[in-house]
Design a protein around this motif. Structure first.
Motif, PDB file in Angstrom:
ATOM      1  N   THR A 118       6.381   1.452  -1.986  1.00  0.00           N
ATOM      2  CA  THR A 118       5.140   2.083  -2.403  1.00  0.00           C
ATOM      3  C   THR A 118       5.361   3.589  -2.283  1.00  0.00           C
ATOM      4  O   THR A 118       6.476   4.040  -1.985  1.00  0.00           O
ATOM      5  N   GLN A 119       4.320   4.369  -2.476  1.00  0.00           N
ATOM      6  CA  GLN A 119       4.450   5.821  -2.350  1.00  0.00           C
ATOM      7  C   GLN A 119       3.123   6.424  -1.923  1.00  0.00           C
ATOM      8  O   GLN A 119       2.060   5.851  -2.148  1.00  0.00           O
ATOM      9  N   ASP A 120       3.208   7.604  -1.290  1.00  0.00           N
ATOM     10  CA  ASP A 120       2.013   8.276  -0.796  1.00  0.00           C
ATOM     11  C   ASP A 120       1.739   9.587  -1.509  1.00  0.00           C
ATOM     12  O   ASP A 120       0.934  10.395  -1.054  1.00  0.00           O
ATOM     13  N   GLY A 121       2.425   9.811  -2.647  1.00  0.00           N
ATOM     14  CA  GLY A 121       2.258  11.055  -3.372  1.00  0.00           C
ATOM     15  C   GLY A 121       3.294  12.101  -3.018  1.00  0.00           C
ATOM     16  O   GLY A 121       3.506  13.052  -3.774  1.00  0.00           O
ATOM     17  N   LYS A 122       3.964  11.941  -1.877  1.00  0.00           N
ATOM     18  CA  LYS A 122       5.019  12.860  -1.441  1.00  0.00           C
ATOM     19  C   LYS A 122       6.352  12.142  -1.299  1.00  0.00           C
ATOM     20  O   LYS A 122       7.402  12.697  -1.648  1.00  0.00           O
ATOM     21  N   HIS A 123       6.303  10.948  -0.765  1.00  0.00           N
ATOM     22  CA  HIS A 123       7.526  10.197  -0.493  1.00  0.00           C
ATOM     23  C   HIS A 123       7.380   8.757  -0.971  1.00  0.00           C
ATOM     24  O   HIS A 123       6.278   8.237  -1.087  1.00  0.00           O
ATOM     25  N   LEU A 124       8.518   8.135  -1.209  1.00  0.00           N
ATOM     26  CA  LEU A 124       8.558   6.698  -1.399  1.00  0.00           C
ATOM     27  C   LEU A 124       8.563   6.056  -0.024  1.00  0.00           C
ATOM     28  O   LEU A 124       9.041   6.642   0.950  1.00  0.00           O
ATOM     29  N   ILE A 125       8.036   4.847   0.080  1.00  0.00           N
ATOM     30  CA  ILE A 125       7.999   4.121   1.351  1.00  0.00           C
ATOM     31  C   ILE A 125       8.659   2.772   1.120  1.00  0.00           C
ATOM     32  O   ILE A 125       8.246   2.008   0.244  1.00  0.00           O
ATOM     33  N   LEU A 126       9.700   2.483   1.899  1.00  0.00           N
ATOM     34  CA  LEU A 126      10.522   1.295   1.710  1.00  0.00           C
ATOM     35  C   LEU A 126      10.437   0.386   2.928  1.00  0.00           C
ATOM     36  O   LEU A 126      10.581   0.834   4.067  1.00  0.00           O
TER      37      LEU A 126
END
Length: 248
Positions: A118-126
């Motif tokens: 997913t992503q938070d607008g700044k980074h991808l989250i894995l």
């Protein structure tokens, strides 16, 4: 924490109301789910059966589909600008795709397993099945930080499909009907979304056909969930309170 339901005795638990039920392909071993610009995107697993496709939410009709190389096990997907990024299970290979036509643009590389994005607008989250989430630079996939996810001070393992909703990370817990609501700053689980009733309704006996797949429509404030080989995609009430959303 081997059993998230134990923590659910202390943390708040939501049993969301079903808003609508849509058709879902029973041959789709769902690993990633995404809603973007009115369309549903889905990634499936298994070698020789992994694909990424764009679908109409209401009908489940496949608009376009692309297959991954036959030796790869497809996993999570996420939107980033006009691209769709995908990861695979153990091969440490991912891809960039054009969102509009699913044309493959380039290959990505990372270490460890890939389960969901997913992503938070700044980074991808894995996620990778461990209690840690990795925040990645969307340009070159290098790790910016790691976040330990805990519930009542115990690590939460088997973090699977992810979705970022109103400042929280929602995560399916593999082999359960629990979705964790994670604070992205502290890693603490704020509560659980219990979709046991949805699992009961689909009535599948295959032990691998577990709940997996979370997609959020930020325009319509609609939350969609499904599972591996499930016949239904469920729209449920979103239990996450709306706050300023920093996603792209």
């Amino acid at each position: 924490m081997s059993n998230p339901a134990c923590a659910a005795n202390i943390l708040p638990v939501a049993h969301p109301r079903i808003v609508h039920v849509y058709p879902h392909d029973t041959h789709a071993f769902t690993e990633g789910l995404l809603f973007h610009d009115g369309m549903l995107y889905e990634s499936t697993g298994f070698e020789n059966r992994s694909f990424i496709r764009q679908e109409d939410v209401s009908t489940g009709k496949v608009i376009r589909s692309v297959a991954l190389p036959s030796d790869l096990f497809g996993e999570g997907i996420v939107d980033w600008g006009d691209q769709l990024l995908s990861v695979t299970w153990r091969s440490q290979i991912g891809f960039r795709w054009n969102l509009s036509d699913l044309k493959r643009l380039s290959t990505l590389h990372y270490t460890g397993e890939g389960w969901a994005l997913t992503q938070d607008g700044k980074h991808l989250i894995l996620s990778d099945g461990t209690p840690y989430l990795r925040f990645l630079d969307p340009g070159d996939f290098h790790v910016v930080r790691r976040l330990l996810v805990t519930a009542d001070d115990a690590p939460v393992r088997n973090l699977n499909e992810l979705e970022y909703v109103h400042g929280e990370i929602l995560a399916n817990i593999w082999m359960t009907s629990e979705i964790a609501r994670i604070d992205p700053n502290t890693g603490k689980v704020k509560g659980w979304i219990d979709i046991t009733e949805l699992t009961r309704r689909v009535g599948l006996s295959d032990p691998d056909s577990v709940a997996n797949g979370i997609a959020y429509d930020s325009v319509g404030n609609r939350l969609f969930v499904t599972g591996k080989n499930w016949p239904s995609l469920f729209e449920i009430e979103c239990p996450v309170s709306e706050v300023a959303d920093v996603r792209q």
